[in-house]
Scaffold this active site. Structure first.
Site, PDB file in Angstrom:
ATOM      1  CB  ILE A 155      -7.007  -7.626   7.598  1.00 23.36           C
ATOM      2  CG1 ILE A 155      -6.493  -7.842   8.848  1.00 23.36           C
ATOM      3  CG2 ILE A 155      -7.060  -8.855   6.616  1.00 23.36           C
ATOM      4  CD1 ILE A 155      -5.114  -8.195   8.767  1.00 23.36           C
ATOM      5  N   GLY A 196       0.111   5.318  -4.570  1.00 23.41           N
ATOM      6  CA  GLY A 196      -0.774   6.462  -5.003  1.00 23.41           C
ATOM      7  C   GLY A 196       0.004   7.661  -4.421  1.00 23.41           C
ATOM      8  CG  ASP A 211      -1.998   0.771   1.139  1.00 23.40           C
ATOM      9  OD1 ASP A 211      -2.449   1.436  -0.128  1.00 23.40           O
ATOM     10  OD2 ASP A 211      -2.830   1.200   2.229  1.00 23.40           O
ATOM     11  CG  LEU A 229       8.948 -17.662  -3.295  1.00 25.27           C
ATOM     12  CD1 LEU A 229       9.215 -17.615  -1.811  1.00 25.27           C
ATOM     13  CD2 LEU A 229       9.584 -15.938  -3.724  1.00 25.27           C
ATOM     14  CG  HIS A 248       0.055   1.430  -9.275  1.00 24.57           C
ATOM     15  ND1 HIS A 248      -0.410   1.395  -7.958  1.00 24.57           N
ATOM     16  CD2 HIS A 248      -1.105   2.200  -9.781  1.00 24.57           C
ATOM     17  CE1 HIS A 248      -1.592   1.855  -7.431  1.00 24.57           C
ATOM     18  NE2 HIS A 248      -1.969   2.136  -8.691  1.00 24.57           N
ATOM     19  CB  SER A 260     -12.949  -8.255  -4.681  1.00 26.73           C
ATOM     20  OG  SER A 260     -12.137  -9.445  -4.417  1.00 26.73           O
ATOM     21  NE  ARG A 306      -2.906  -1.754   4.565  1.00 23.43           N
ATOM     22  CZ  ARG A 306      -4.320  -1.835   4.223  1.00 23.43           C
ATOM     23  NH1 ARG A 306      -5.249  -2.638   4.749  1.00 23.43           N
ATOM     24  NH2 ARG A 306      -4.692  -0.909   3.356  1.00 23.43           N
ATOM     25  CD  GLU A 325       3.012 -12.973  15.659  1.00 19.39           C
ATOM     26  OE1 GLU A 325       2.808 -11.864  16.424  1.00 19.39           O
ATOM     27  OE2 GLU A 325       2.996 -13.900  16.460  1.00 19.39           O
TER      28      GLU A 325
HETATM   29  C1  FPP Z   1      -2.022  -0.254  -3.586  1.00 20.23           C
HETATM   30  O1  FPP Z   1      -1.507   1.410  -3.290  1.00 20.23           O
HETATM   31  C2  FPP Z   1      -1.393  -1.007  -4.607  1.00 20.23           C
HETATM   32  C3  FPP Z   1      -1.961  -1.286  -5.536  1.00 20.23           C
HETATM   33  C4  FPP Z   1      -3.457  -1.315  -5.613  1.00 20.23           C
HETATM   34  C5  FPP Z   1      -1.348  -1.862  -6.680  1.00 20.23           C
HETATM   35  C6  FPP Z   1      -0.054  -2.673  -6.282  1.00 20.23           C
HETATM   36  C7  FPP Z   1       0.567  -3.018  -7.641  1.00 20.23           C
HETATM   37  C8  FPP Z   1       2.030  -2.996  -7.686  1.00 20.23           C
HETATM   38  C9  FPP Z   1       2.776  -3.067  -6.594  1.00 20.23           C
HETATM   39  C10 FPP Z   1       2.219  -3.423  -8.792  1.00 20.23           C
HETATM   40  C11 FPP Z   1       3.360  -4.616  -9.164  1.00 20.23           C
HETATM   41  C12 FPP Z   1       2.780  -5.696  -8.644  1.00 20.23           C
HETATM   42  C13 FPP Z   1       2.936  -7.036  -9.281  1.00 20.23           C
HETATM   43  C14 FPP Z   1       2.928  -8.369  -8.180  1.00 20.23           C
HETATM   44  C15 FPP Z   1       3.147  -7.409 -10.697  1.00 20.23           C
HETATM   45  P1  FPP Z   1      -2.493   2.311  -3.489  1.00 20.23           P
HETATM   46  O2  FPP Z   1      -2.665   2.621  -4.980  1.00 20.23           O
HETATM   47  O3  FPP Z   1      -4.002   1.930  -2.989  1.00 20.23           O
HETATM   48  O4  FPP Z   1      -1.843   3.591  -2.770  1.00 20.23           O
HETATM   49  P2  FPP Z   1      -2.336   4.831  -1.799  1.00 20.23           P
HETATM   50  O5  FPP Z   1      -3.039   4.109  -0.725  1.00 20.23           O
HETATM   51  O6  FPP Z   1      -1.303   5.562  -1.656  1.00 20.23           O
HETATM   52  O7  FPP Z   1      -3.552   5.464  -2.658  1.00 20.23           O
END
Ligand code: FPP
Length: 250
Positions: free
Chosen positions: A193, A21, A18, A129, A35, A64, A186, A205
């Site tokens: 979660i 953005g 997370d 892995l 991303h 989802s 996280r 954990e």
């Molecule tokens: C959440 O951050 C992140 C995502 C919804 C996308 C995660 C994707 C990647 C890290 C790209 C590569 C991954 C793979 C495995 C190919 P957010 O957009 O909710 O961030 P914010 O809370 O700051 O808005």
């Protein structure tokens, strides 16, 4: 790294990545740039888990609920998954990674579904892995689809309702092939979660860090391992009973 190396390692790490953005916004960039920047820590975690003998890594890439994001961001993310899979699959295969995708695959673009199937097939014989990428995944969806498949077996007469044990139920879930998550990481500062692996997190954990995912570096990964190594995992028992409980699948 001495503390984490001498303490027990998780067998399965699950990560909610997370903060992409916010990382992009802080730099005046479009969200997709965050991303894209998130791919570097993905590579680092895969490499580190593989080299340390951590058996399984599950990455929450798209929930989802993420289908509700602006269409432009959803489209860019689907494009990023496709491109990165095409670009990285040879290296993942060379690292002996066994790759699987979990989630509602039929909702994904057809080209991405085909790439996913090809990546899973190509790495199916690998013994290193176990990497799970959760895309269009929700913990509640997973439990529902498991319940539906068991209900179908019951209605066909192949299974009796009283044969549905925890073990049998777990085998119907998307992560039937790996032990439950021992450690959840996280990033991004939220402490929840968010419909990730609900069943499989029963004894995990939980490690929360304010670090935004694109900034998640080796030192952060090692800090999470050190946190895990210092936890006393009791699985509902008392400290003095622990010797007997350690071998339990968690
Ligand atoms: C959440 O951050 C992140 C995502 C919804 C996308 C995660 C994707 C990647 C890290 C790209 C590569 C991954 C793979 C495995 C190919 P957010 O957009 O909710 O961030 P914010 O809370 O700051 O808005």
């Amino acid at each position: 790294m001495a503390a984490a190396a001498s303490n027990p390692l998780p067998r399965h790490i699950a990560i909610t990545m997370d903060g992409n953005g916010r990382w992009a916004k802080a730099r005046g960039l479009a969200r997709i740039a965050g991303h894209k920047a998130g791919l570097a820590p993905v590579r680092m975690c895969i490499r580190e888990c593989g080299s340390r003998g951590i058996g399984a890594l599950t990455l929450f890439a798209f929930s989802s609920e993420n289908w509700g994001r602006p269409a432009e961001e959803v489209g860019s993310l689907m494009g990023l998954f496709l491109e990165s899979l095409e670009r990285e699959i040879a290296e993942l295969h060379a690292q002996n990674v066994r790759m699987r995708f979990i989630g509602e695959r039929r909702h994904l673009p057809v080209r991405l579904q085909a790439r996913i199937a090809a990546a899973e097939e190509r790495t199916a014989g690998n013994s290193g892995l176990k990497l799970q990428v959760a895309v269009s995944y929700g913990g509640r969806w997973d439990i529902i689809q498991a319940a539906q498949s068991l209900a179908r077996e019951c209605s066909s007469g192949a299974l009796r309702p009283d044969e549905i044990t925890e073990e049998r139920f777990a085998k119907a879930l998307a992560l039937a092939h790996v032990p439950d998550a021992d450690l959840v990481i996280r990033t991004g500062g939220e402490q929840r979660i968010s419909n990730f692996l609900l069943w499989n997190l029963a004894y995990a954990e939980l490690y929360f860090t304010a670090t935004l995912w694109p900034d998640f570096a080796l030192a952060d990964f090692e800090a999470a391992l050190t946190f895990f190594g210092n936890r006393e995992r009791r699985f509902g028992h008392t400290s003095s009973q622990l010797g007997a409980v350690q071998g339990r699948g968690s």
